[in-house]
Design a protein around this motif. Sequence first.
Motif, mmCIF file in Angstrom:
data_model
loop_
_atom_site.group_PDB
_atom_site.id
_atom_site.type_symbol
_atom_site.label_atom_id
_atom_site.label_comp_id
_atom_site.label_asym_id
_atom_site.label_seq_id
_atom_site.Cartn_x
_atom_site.Cartn_y
_atom_site.Cartn_z
ATOM 1 N N ARG A 37 -2.255 9.732 5.194
ATOM 2 C CA ARG A 37 -2.919 8.439 5.326
ATOM 3 C C ARG A 37 -2.377 7.740 6.568
ATOM 4 N NH1 ARG A 37 -3.013 3.303 1.141
ATOM 5 N NH2 ARG A 37 -4.413 2.073 2.432
ATOM 6 N N PRO A 38 -3.256 7.343 7.486
ATOM 7 C CA PRO A 38 -2.785 6.700 8.719
ATOM 8 C C PRO A 38 -1.848 5.527 8.430
ATOM 9 C CG PRO A 38 -5.096 7.246 8.913
ATOM 10 C CD PRO A 38 -4.706 7.513 7.476
ATOM 11 N N GLU A 68 -8.257 16.486 8.681
ATOM 12 C CA GLU A 68 -8.601 16.624 10.099
ATOM 13 C C GLU A 68 -7.652 17.565 10.837
ATOM 14 O OE1 GLU A 68 -8.507 12.641 11.613
ATOM 15 O OE2 GLU A 68 -10.059 11.958 10.228
ATOM 16 N N GLY A 69 -6.521 17.911 10.232
ATOM 17 C CA GLY A 69 -5.555 18.790 10.886
ATOM 18 C C GLY A 69 -4.187 18.161 10.951
ATOM 19 N N TRP A 70 -3.411 18.570 11.932
ATOM 20 C CA TRP A 70 -2.028 18.136 12.075
ATOM 21 C C TRP A 70 -1.828 17.342 13.360
ATOM 22 C CZ3 TRP A 70 1.387 18.884 8.213
ATOM 23 C CH2 TRP A 70 1.130 19.886 7.279
ATOM 24 N N GLN A 71 -0.981 16.335 13.296
ATOM 25 C CA GLN A 71 -0.538 15.603 14.477
ATOM 26 C C GLN A 71 0.806 16.199 14.890
ATOM 27 O OE1 GLN A 71 -0.082 11.379 13.851
ATOM 28 N NE2 GLN A 71 1.066 11.111 15.746
ATOM 29 N N ARG A 72 0.962 16.515 16.165
ATOM 30 C CA ARG A 72 2.240 17.038 16.660
ATOM 31 C C ARG A 72 3.202 15.877 16.894
ATOM 32 N NH1 ARG A 72 2.528 22.261 18.072
ATOM 33 N NH2 ARG A 72 0.587 23.397 18.221
ATOM 34 N N LYS A 96 0.835 -1.205 0.000
ATOM 35 C CA LYS A 96 0.000 0.000 0.000
ATOM 36 C C LYS A 96 0.869 1.254 0.000
ATOM 37 C CE LYS A 96 -3.667 -2.222 2.635
ATOM 38 N NZ LYS A 96 -4.394 -2.240 3.899
ATOM 39 N N ALA A 97 0.337 2.301 -0.637
ATOM 40 C CA ALA A 97 1.018 3.593 -0.673
ATOM 41 C C ALA A 97 0.482 4.481 0.447
ATOM 42 C CB ALA A 97 0.792 4.268 -2.018
ATOM 43 N N TYR A 98 1.396 5.173 1.124
ATOM 44 C CA TYR A 98 1.050 6.092 2.210
ATOM 45 C C TYR A 98 1.686 7.434 1.890
ATOM 46 C CZ TYR A 98 -0.180 1.809 4.612
ATOM 47 O OH TYR A 98 -0.737 0.596 4.936
ATOM 48 N N ALA A 99 0.932 8.515 2.049
ATOM 49 C CA ALA A 99 1.443 9.840 1.718
ATOM 50 C C ALA A 99 0.829 10.877 2.649
ATOM 51 C CB ALA A 99 1.123 10.181 0.274
ATOM 52 N N GLU A 107 3.661 6.531 10.280
ATOM 53 C CA GLU A 107 4.060 7.938 10.339
ATOM 54 C C GLU A 107 3.066 8.809 11.100
ATOM 55 O OE1 GLU A 107 6.930 9.407 9.201
ATOM 56 O OE2 GLU A 107 7.605 7.384 8.785
ATOM 57 N N THR A 108 1.778 8.586 10.889
ATOM 58 C CA THR A 108 0.753 9.461 11.468
ATOM 59 C C THR A 108 -0.565 8.713 11.662
ATOM 60 O OG1 THR A 108 -0.431 11.569 11.236
ATOM 61 C CG2 THR A 108 -0.032 10.339 9.213
ATOM 62 N N ASP A 109 -1.391 9.244 12.534
ATOM 63 C CA ASP A 109 -2.745 8.720 12.683
ATOM 64 C C ASP A 109 -3.775 9.808 12.373
ATOM 65 O OD1 ASP A 109 -2.601 10.343 14.923
ATOM 66 O OD2 ASP A 109 -2.660 8.697 16.359
ATOM 67 N N THR A 110 -3.323 10.929 11.789
ATOM 68 C CA THR A 110 -4.192 12.066 11.505
ATOM 69 C C THR A 110 -4.254 12.351 10.013
ATOM 70 O OG1 THR A 110 -3.583 13.030 13.629
ATOM 71 C CG2 THR A 110 -4.612 14.500 12.030
ATOM 72 N N GLU A 111 -5.449 12.253 9.440
ATOM 73 C CA GLU A 111 -5.657 12.628 8.040
ATOM 74 C C GLU A 111 -5.477 14.138 7.905
ATOM 75 O OE1 GLU A 111 -6.521 10.811 5.324
ATOM 76 O OE2 GLU A 111 -7.110 8.877 6.182
ATOM 77 N N CYS A 112 -4.957 14.598 6.768
ATOM 78 C CA CYS A 112 -4.711 16.031 6.585
ATOM 79 C C CYS A 112 -6.005 16.854 6.638
ATOM 80 C CB CYS A 112 -3.959 16.279 5.278
ATOM 81 S SG CYS A 112 -2.256 15.646 5.316
#
Length: 176
Positions: free
Chosen positions: A107-108, A118-122, A83-86, A111-116
């Motif tokens: 994409r969760p 929805e905002g930013w993950q610190r 799968k591709a994640y970006a 690297e992250t669990d926050t979709e763009c």
Amino acid sequence: MRSWIVLMVVSVGGCTGFGAEPAGSRATAVIPQKVPTTATESAFAGEWEACEGTTSPEECSRYRLFQRGDRICGTWFHFASGKAYAGRVIAQAISSTDARRTHICGRPSSETDTECEEGWQRIDRPLRLCDGKLADLTRADGSCFADYQAVPMADEQRDALLAASWMQACLSGAGD
């Protein structure tokens, strides 16, 4: 010009003792190295690609980064488990070779669990330049693990990213 004047005042002050802390003071000043101010010509700016272990160029991990002053904004991509994640990333340059990623979205994944949307993950993760390569990991002993090589960024990709409203907001210091 203003940066040059500040640099001269700091240099002269360091030689003369002007502004020095009293003996026994615990305060220390860290003066970062000069960081370029253009969005396309700076230490971290450009396209960086890591292809170790991939079977095709489309599976290479990559960063597309722009830098204005100490602000770094860009996109990230990796391919895992078929799968591709970006997503997007914001970082703060500490020097011409060290930066900290402070915000991420996409994409969760690992690297992250926050979709763009929805905002930013610190976050607080490194970006380093070592021997002309980009690192987004540090070994346990603190040494650099740089596996991203600089590659040419297509003009169309560069122009489209720079024109995006989120990129303009990010480079101006907003958007996080």
